[in-house]
Design an enzyme around this catalytic site. Structure first.
Site, PDB file in Angstrom:
ATOM      1  CG  HIS A 214      -0.603  -6.066  -3.271  1.00 14.67           C
ATOM      2  ND1 HIS A 214       0.776  -5.372  -3.194  1.00 14.67           N
ATOM      3  CD2 HIS A 214      -0.084  -7.045  -2.380  1.00 14.67           C
ATOM      4  CE1 HIS A 214       1.469  -6.268  -1.741  1.00 14.67           C
ATOM      5  NE2 HIS A 214       0.910  -7.142  -1.649  1.00 14.67           N
ATOM      6  CG  ASN A 287       6.082  -8.062  -0.321  1.00 11.45           C
ATOM      7  OD1 ASN A 287       5.355  -7.540  -1.481  1.00 11.45           O
ATOM      8  ND2 ASN A 287       5.774  -8.653   0.274  1.00 11.45           N
ATOM      9  CE1 TYR A 501       0.039 -12.857  -4.835  1.00  6.95           C
ATOM     10  CE2 TYR A 501       0.030 -14.510  -3.616  1.00  6.95           C
ATOM     11  CZ  TYR A 501      -0.115 -13.045  -3.577  1.00  6.95           C
ATOM     12  OH  TYR A 501       0.957 -12.065  -2.873  1.00  6.95           O
TER      13      TYR A 501
END
Length: 850
Positions: A214, A287, A501
């Site tokens: 990303h 997404n 993350y």
């Protein structure tokens, strides 16, 4: 627990019967000494006044008096008051009354209570220093009780240098920003030039590591508005009341490409929303495709390594059309469903404004009573869900690699604010247990025929960022950022993302304090005992950084189950009461069905969408150099659709079909849903508006200026972005002799950058353009890419030069609007209706006729 009232302070002249430890006392002169128990019993050197009286004196003018005696007395009073207040505050919390609640009692876990805490009567008791009242242009005022002043709107961090001179990072004015300091006119540069060193050093370190995935993104500010009461399902702050608005920051992105790659590539798109709620930040990190390639986070590094450029030559960029990706896919059949989506038009959206978003995983809503409901999240764009044609996308990447970024920015700048509906699917664990698929499997959807979508809010993006790096690039999304009322499930991919993350932000943004970067900071107050670390810029008041404590009155204290985040107690706990579950590395049996939902997706597509999937597979696999990998993918396709496998095999030059890949588990014989119309893009046309659609009006000498202007104005009023497009900049002469401006050229803005085109009104202009190869190519590609065309009858020569043979009476192509020359000025409304259809896929042929 309710706040306790601080008891009256004990006079230091009285013996401390509770402890023989030494204590600090302050003499009348302000000097501090340490005295033991014997010294405690001696009379004070002067009369001691009440705690509040002494604090009031100290907080008055005494400590700032020019008279030494007055100032010293006031300081002594304040230090004594601070000590006594600290003692009283600590004494108010003689023990941790909540400790028993930390343990299971009689097999029953207790709900977490609010932390025990007390408020000081004198704020000096919790302060770091009594000098905090001394202000300066740098210090400002002291900390406000119970407030974290770092949590402010972004306005505090915005900078405008209008009318200001250049300074160093230390605020020193720079006299000359053009030359480095040298020894003589032609001599060497001097090491003492700190201005040069600071400027170059900062420049050398301007780039931070890009995201592993990303990396290529665009973002915008906006708000989420709750439109339906779902407080029976969740206590989450954004849904607290109908009409409540929550600020959001949204980042759209590609997945595989690096930061400098093109926008319109075939790829999954990220759709990440940061809700700045009044109970903390909630990141819905999703997404534009509702499923994923893998079922377990253990495989994520393998997937990314496979889809990224091959390591021996770093090619191809931002593309999955290469051996390593398809090698991995062919050996990981759980990816079959995702591959169908990726090979469909969903992977080449027209814009971020016309792209769906999905939470992908199954989450939990938890209400105020602690009851949980399973939920899936969907974002549905109000203008509809639309895509690009693959041939068109390839050309866009050459003409404007920033196509999606530019579209989003210009739409918001132009007032055509992107808008999305937040829709949810909610269901119980009992419902989910009865389905043939497992809702903890991220490669599966819950078909809308089983659980219809329910609209609960809308999101509007109404502000572009000021500073791309400070906002779009530094924003940090983490799936584990949730608020009370939102909870996780045991989806193994989600569980791994919750770890990943946070871990990647620590590396990319330089340490654990990335939440202090303004774009990441919540609007809710932040109070905890975390200290230090790289880039910490908080100035913390007081000496307490632990819990529990009494020296800060127990603050900050835990919120308790009634207000704070609590994890939902799953049914697994009931099983543990009788038998400890076995630790194992395995997946549930339903996870082994890799093809049922891939079949569902393909069966639900329209004929043209099926053709696009086959064409995408042909392109991707043609780029694969290893025949065995191509054969393996065709073998996988046979488990999805025999006709699809046959077409792809023929396109790849295979003389026979390979045997189908062995299935880990046979597809479901009678699935709950066989065809789901909602999975087709054609089921999501939008609301009929054409906001921010780009429309080319071709112009040349001799055009009917009045007719063009009428259509132009109609398009503007409808929210579109029309442009007069010609051979070169300047102006053209209309048939009435007026000058008409050319806003952009066909060379600088080719056909693929526009959603529709109006051919020139006026036979003379059309004849001239019919001899211009760029104009002919412009019309050809508009037609080939199935876009709407407004064709005045006088422009038929240009249409014929482009090789278009469709006649006006052919009603099978709603994208072609033929209008008599004398009626063009009135054609705007009908042209707008045709543009709203997005594409006329009926004209697509294989191979292309034009």
């Amino acid at each position: 627990m309710a706040t306790k009232k601080t008891p009256a302070a004990k006079s230091p002249s009285e013996p401390d019967k509770s402890s023989g430890a030494a204590r600090k006392t302050t003499t009348a002169s302000g000097k501090q000494s340490m005295a033991g128990p014997a010294a405690e019993s001696k009379p004070a050197a002067r009369t001691r006044r009440s705690l509040l009286e002494r604090a009031a004196t100290a907080l008055g003018s005494g400590t700032s008096s020019d008279n030494d005696a007055v100032r010293n007395l006031a300081v002594a009073d304040r230090l004594e008051a601070k000590y006594d207040a600290t003692q009283a505050l600590s004494a108010a919390l003689p023990h941790n009354a909540n400790k028993p609640a930390e343990y299971v009692q009689g097999g029953q876990a207790m709900p977490a209570p609010a932390g025990v805490h007390a408020a000081p009567d004198n704020l000096d008791a919790t302060g770091s220093t009594i000098t905090e009242d001394n202000t300066s242009p740098k210090n400002g005022s002291k900390a406000e009780p119970g407030n974290n002043l770092n949590i402010v709107p972004l306005q505090k961090h915005r900078i405008d240098s209008g009318g200001r001179h250049i300074t160093t990072n230390q605020g020193v004015p720079v006299a000359d920003n053009q030359h480095s300091l040298r020894l003589g006119e032609r001599g060497p540069t001097l090491l003492e030039d700190f201005i040069l060193r600071e400027k170059i050093t900062h420049f050398d370190h301007e780039r931070i590591p890009e995201r592993v995935v990303h990396a290529r993104g665009s973002a915008a500010h906006g708000y989420f508005e709750c439109t339906e009461d779902i407080t029976d399902l969740t206590r989450a702050a954004p849904f607290a009341a109908v009409g409540k608005k929550t600020p959001v920051f949204v980042r759209f992105s590609t997945v595989a490409g690096e930061r400098g790659s093109a926008d319109a590539v075939r790829d999954v798109r990220g759709f990440a929303v940061k809700f700045y709620t009044d109970e903390g930040n909630w990141d819905l990190v999703g997404n534009n495709i509702p499923v994923f390639f893998i079922q377990d986070a253990m495989k994520f590094p393998d997937l990314v390594h496979a889809v990224k450029p091959e390591p021996h030559h770093a090619m191809p960029q931002a593309s999955s059309a290469h051996d390593t990706f398809w090698d991995f896919i062919g050996l990981t059949p759980e990816s079959a469903h995702m591959v169908m989506w990726q090979m469909s038009d969903r992977a080449i959206p027209r814009s971020y404004r016309t792209m769906q978003g999905f939470g992908v995983h199954t989450f939990r809503f938890v209400n105020a009573q602690g009851q949980a409901t399973l939920v899936k999240f969907h974002w549905s764009p109000v203008p509809g869900t639309h895509s690009l044609d693959w041939d068109e996308a390839v050309k866009i990447n050459g003409a404007d690699p920033d196509f999606h970024r530019r579209d989003l920015w210009e739409a918001i700048e132009g007032g055509a604010f992107p808008e999305y509906l937040l829709q949810i699917q909610t269901f119980t664990e009992e419902q989910a247990a009865g389905w043939s698929f497992d809702v903890l499997d991220a490669t599966k959807i819950v078909p809308e025929e089983l659980v219809p979508l329910r609209t609960v809010g809308r999101m509007v993006l109404d502000r572009n960022p000021d500073y791309f790096f400070g906002e779009t690039e530094q924003v940090a999304f983490c799936t584990q950022h949730v608020v009370p009322g939102i909870d996780f499930t045991n989806d193994p991919l989600l569980q791994g993302r919750n770890f990943s993350y946070l871990d990647t932000q620590l590396s990319r943004l330089g340490g654990p304090n990335f939440h202090l970067i303004p774009i990441n900071a919540p609007v809710a107050q932040v109070h905890n005992n975390q200290r230090d670390g790289f880039h910490q810029h908080g100035i913390f008041r007081g000496r307490v950084a632990y819990d529990p404590n009494s020296l800060a009155g127990g603050c900050p204290h835990q919120a308790g189950a009634a207000q704070g985040f609590t994890s939902f107690a799953e049914k697994l706990l009931e099983q543990q009461a009788t038998a400890e579950p076995t630790k194992l590395r395995a997946k549930p049996e339903k996870f082994a069905d890799h093809y049922t939902q891939a079949q569902l997706f393909y069966a639900s597509q329209s004929p043209v969408e099926r053709y696009h999937i086959a064409r995408a597979l042909r392109f991707e696999l043609t780029r694969v150099q290893t025949p065995a990998i191509r054969e393996r993918i065709v073998a996988m396709l046979r488990n999805i659709d025999e006709n699809l496998a046959t077409v792809v095999a023929q396109d790849l030059g295979m003389t026979s079909l390979p045997e189908p890949l062995p299935a880990a588990r046979p597809p479901v014989a009678s699935p709950e849903v066989g065809i789901s119309p909602a999975l087709s893009l054609l089921a999501r046309p939008g609301d009929g508006r054409i906001l921010a659609r780009r429309v080319a009006l071709l112009v040349g000498d001799g055009v009917d200026g009045a007719a063009l202007e009428a259509v132009y104005q109609a398009l503007v009023q409808a929210g579109a972005v029309p442009r007069y497009v010609g051979a070169k900049l300047g102006s053209v002469q209309s048939s009435s002799g007026d000058a008409l401006p050319v806003e952009v050229t066909m060379e600088a803005a080719p056909s693929v950058l526009f959603d529709a085109v109006m051919l020139p009104a006026g036979a003379g202009a059309a004849a001239t353009m019919a001899a211009d190869g760029l104009a002919v190519e412009f019309v050809q590609q508009q037609y080939r890419h199935c876009k709407p065309l407004l064709v005045p009858t006088g422009a038929a020569t240009l249409l014929q030069a482009a090789g278009v043979t469709t006649l006006p009476e052919d009603e099978g192509d709603p994208g072609l609007l033929f209008v008599p020359d004398d009626q063009v000025a009135q054609a705007g409304e009908e042209f707008i209706r045709r543009i709203a259809l997005h594409r006329a896929w009926q004209r697509q042929t294989e191979p292309p006729m034009v």
